[in-house]
Write a protein that holds these residues in place. Sequence first.
Motif, PDB file in Angstrom:
ATOM      1  N   ARG A  10     -13.719 -43.587 -16.652  1.00  0.00           N
ATOM      2  CA  ARG A  10     -13.230 -42.840 -15.497  1.00  0.00           C
ATOM      3  C   ARG A  10     -13.151 -43.772 -14.296  1.00  0.00           C
ATOM      4  N   VAL A  11     -12.010 -43.753 -13.624  1.00  0.00           N
ATOM      5  CA  VAL A  11     -11.808 -44.582 -12.438  1.00  0.00           C
ATOM      6  C   VAL A  11     -11.175 -43.711 -11.363  1.00  0.00           C
ATOM      7  N   GLU A  12     -11.808 -43.575 -10.241  1.00  0.00           N
ATOM      8  CA  GLU A  12     -11.335 -42.765  -9.127  1.00  0.00           C
ATOM      9  C   GLU A  12     -11.470 -41.269  -9.446  1.00  0.00           C
ATOM     10  N   THR A  13     -11.263 -40.445  -8.459  1.00  0.00           N
ATOM     11  CA  THR A  13     -11.491 -39.010  -8.561  1.00  0.00           C
ATOM     12  C   THR A  13     -10.552 -38.313  -9.531  1.00  0.00           C
ATOM     13  N   PHE A  14      -9.254 -38.603  -9.472  1.00  0.00           N
ATOM     14  CA  PHE A  14      -8.282 -37.867 -10.270  1.00  0.00           C
ATOM     15  C   PHE A  14      -8.424 -38.138 -11.765  1.00  0.00           C
ATOM     16  N   SER A  15      -9.170 -39.142 -12.175  1.00  0.00           N
ATOM     17  CA  SER A  15      -9.324 -39.423 -13.604  1.00  0.00           C
ATOM     18  C   SER A  15     -10.148 -38.334 -14.301  1.00  0.00           C
ATOM     19  N   TYR A  16     -10.813 -37.483 -13.534  1.00  0.00           N
ATOM     20  CA  TYR A  16     -11.582 -36.381 -14.117  1.00  0.00           C
ATOM     21  C   TYR A  16     -10.723 -35.126 -14.292  1.00  0.00           C
ATOM     22  N   LEU A  17      -9.504 -35.169 -13.816  1.00  0.00           N
ATOM     23  CA  LEU A  17      -8.583 -34.041 -13.913  1.00  0.00           C
ATOM     24  C   LEU A  17      -7.589 -34.274 -15.055  1.00  0.00           C
ATOM     25  N   PRO A  18      -6.815 -33.269 -15.422  1.00  0.00           N
ATOM     26  CA  PRO A  18      -5.776 -33.478 -16.438  1.00  0.00           C
ATOM     27  C   PRO A  18      -4.805 -34.571 -15.990  1.00  0.00           C
ATOM     28  N   PRO A  19      -4.099 -35.207 -16.936  1.00  0.00           N
ATOM     29  CA  PRO A  19      -3.163 -36.276 -16.569  1.00  0.00           C
ATOM     30  C   PRO A  19      -2.175 -35.829 -15.495  1.00  0.00           C
ATOM     31  N   LEU A  88      -2.680 -46.416  -6.487  1.00  0.00           N
ATOM     32  CA  LEU A  88      -2.095 -46.219  -5.168  1.00  0.00           C
ATOM     33  C   LEU A  88      -3.236 -45.961  -4.190  1.00  0.00           C
ATOM     34  N   ILE A  89      -3.175 -46.638  -3.066  1.00  0.00           N
ATOM     35  CA  ILE A  89      -4.126 -46.400  -1.979  1.00  0.00           C
ATOM     36  C   ILE A  89      -3.300 -46.045  -0.751  1.00  0.00           C
ATOM     37  N   ALA A  90      -3.769 -45.119   0.043  1.00  0.00           N
ATOM     38  CA  ALA A  90      -3.103 -44.789   1.302  1.00  0.00           C
ATOM     39  C   ALA A  90      -4.121 -44.969   2.427  1.00  0.00           C
ATOM     40  N   TYR A  91      -3.802 -45.871   3.340  1.00  0.00           N
ATOM     41  CA  TYR A  91      -4.716 -46.184   4.444  1.00  0.00           C
ATOM     42  C   TYR A  91      -4.432 -45.302   5.649  1.00  0.00           C
ATOM     43  N   ASP A  92      -5.493 -44.759   6.216  1.00  0.00           N
ATOM     44  CA  ASP A  92      -5.413 -43.912   7.400  1.00  0.00           C
ATOM     45  C   ASP A  92      -5.728 -44.783   8.621  1.00  0.00           C
ATOM     46  N   ASN A  93      -4.729 -45.015   9.466  1.00  0.00           N
ATOM     47  CA  ASN A  93      -4.936 -45.853  10.648  1.00  0.00           C
ATOM     48  C   ASN A  93      -5.931 -45.247  11.629  1.00  0.00           C
ATOM     49  N   PHE A  94      -5.934 -43.929  11.744  1.00  0.00           N
ATOM     50  CA  PHE A  94      -6.784 -43.273  12.723  1.00  0.00           C
ATOM     51  C   PHE A  94      -8.265 -43.439  12.385  1.00  0.00           C
ATOM     52  N   GLN A  96      -9.367 -45.512  10.104  1.00  0.00           N
ATOM     53  CA  GLN A  96      -9.520 -46.875   9.596  1.00  0.00           C
ATOM     54  C   GLN A  96     -10.263 -46.886   8.261  1.00  0.00           C
ATOM     55  N   SER A  97      -9.767 -46.039   7.361  1.00  0.00           N
ATOM     56  CA  SER A  97     -10.343 -45.933   6.027  1.00  0.00           C
ATOM     57  C   SER A  97      -9.241 -45.537   5.050  1.00  0.00           C
ATOM     58  N   GLN A  98      -9.611 -45.386   3.797  1.00  0.00           N
ATOM     59  CA  GLN A  98      -8.659 -44.923   2.798  1.00  0.00           C
ATOM     60  C   GLN A  98      -8.554 -43.409   2.871  1.00  0.00           C
ATOM     61  N   GLY A  99      -7.328 -42.914   2.982  1.00  0.00           N
ATOM     62  CA  GLY A  99      -7.116 -41.478   2.937  1.00  0.00           C
ATOM     63  C   GLY A  99      -7.161 -40.974   1.513  1.00  0.00           C
ATOM     64  N   THR A 100      -6.652 -41.777   0.582  1.00  0.00           N
ATOM     65  CA  THR A 100      -6.688 -41.444  -0.833  1.00  0.00           C
ATOM     66  C   THR A 100      -6.579 -42.721  -1.642  1.00  0.00           C
ATOM     67  N   ALA A 101      -7.046 -42.652  -2.860  1.00  0.00           N
ATOM     68  CA  ALA A 101      -6.915 -43.762  -3.809  1.00  0.00           C
ATOM     69  C   ALA A 101      -7.018 -43.170  -5.216  1.00  0.00           C
ATOM     70  N   PHE A 102      -6.050 -43.484  -6.062  1.00  0.00           N
ATOM     71  CA  PHE A 102      -6.101 -42.995  -7.434  1.00  0.00           C
ATOM     72  C   PHE A 102      -5.271 -43.872  -8.341  1.00  0.00           C
ATOM     73  N   VAL A 103      -5.683 -43.931  -9.596  1.00  0.00           N
ATOM     74  CA  VAL A 103      -4.996 -44.743 -10.603  1.00  0.00           C
ATOM     75  C   VAL A 103      -3.753 -43.991 -11.062  1.00  0.00           C
ATOM     76  N   VAL A 104      -2.629 -44.701 -11.041  1.00  0.00           N
ATOM     77  CA  VAL A 104      -1.359 -44.122 -11.467  1.00  0.00           C
ATOM     78  C   VAL A 104      -1.054 -44.516 -12.919  1.00  0.00           C
ATOM     79  N   TYR A 105      -1.294 -45.779 -13.245  1.00  0.00           N
ATOM     80  CA  TYR A 105      -1.048 -46.281 -14.601  1.00  0.00           C
ATOM     81  C   TYR A 105      -2.352 -46.831 -15.172  1.00  0.00           C
TER      82      TYR A 105
END
Length: 108
Positions: A10-19, A88-94, A96-105
């Motif tokens: 398991r890597v990142e949060t979404f890996s615990y959910l269905p594909p 994919l990682i999405a950086y939140d400028n406000f 100054q952290s990651q808004g989301t990060a999850f494995v796509v492939y």
Amino acid sequence: MEAYGPTRTRVETFSYLPPMTPDRLRAQITYAIQQGWNPAVEHTEPEKAGSNFWYLWKLPLFGEKSVDRVLSELEACHRANPGHLVRLIAYDNFTQSQGTAFVVYGAR
């Protein structure tokens, strides 16, 4: 008593959910862009997935508004690194952290 069999890594949060389907992936990217977050693509070898260091694929897509451009960068990274995990990682400028990060492939 029965022992557990081998489990999937398991890597990142979404890996615990269905594909994730293509529609759900598009929705996640759309959400990140609507929040004003800057998408970035990273990749690494499967055995190093638990590490904090992943390789950055190009520079983050600062100010990107096109979901299709983000999807094409994810696909290009996957084609160039077929045995790697791509996330994919999405950086939140406000904040100054990651808004989301999850494995796509995942690795094949």
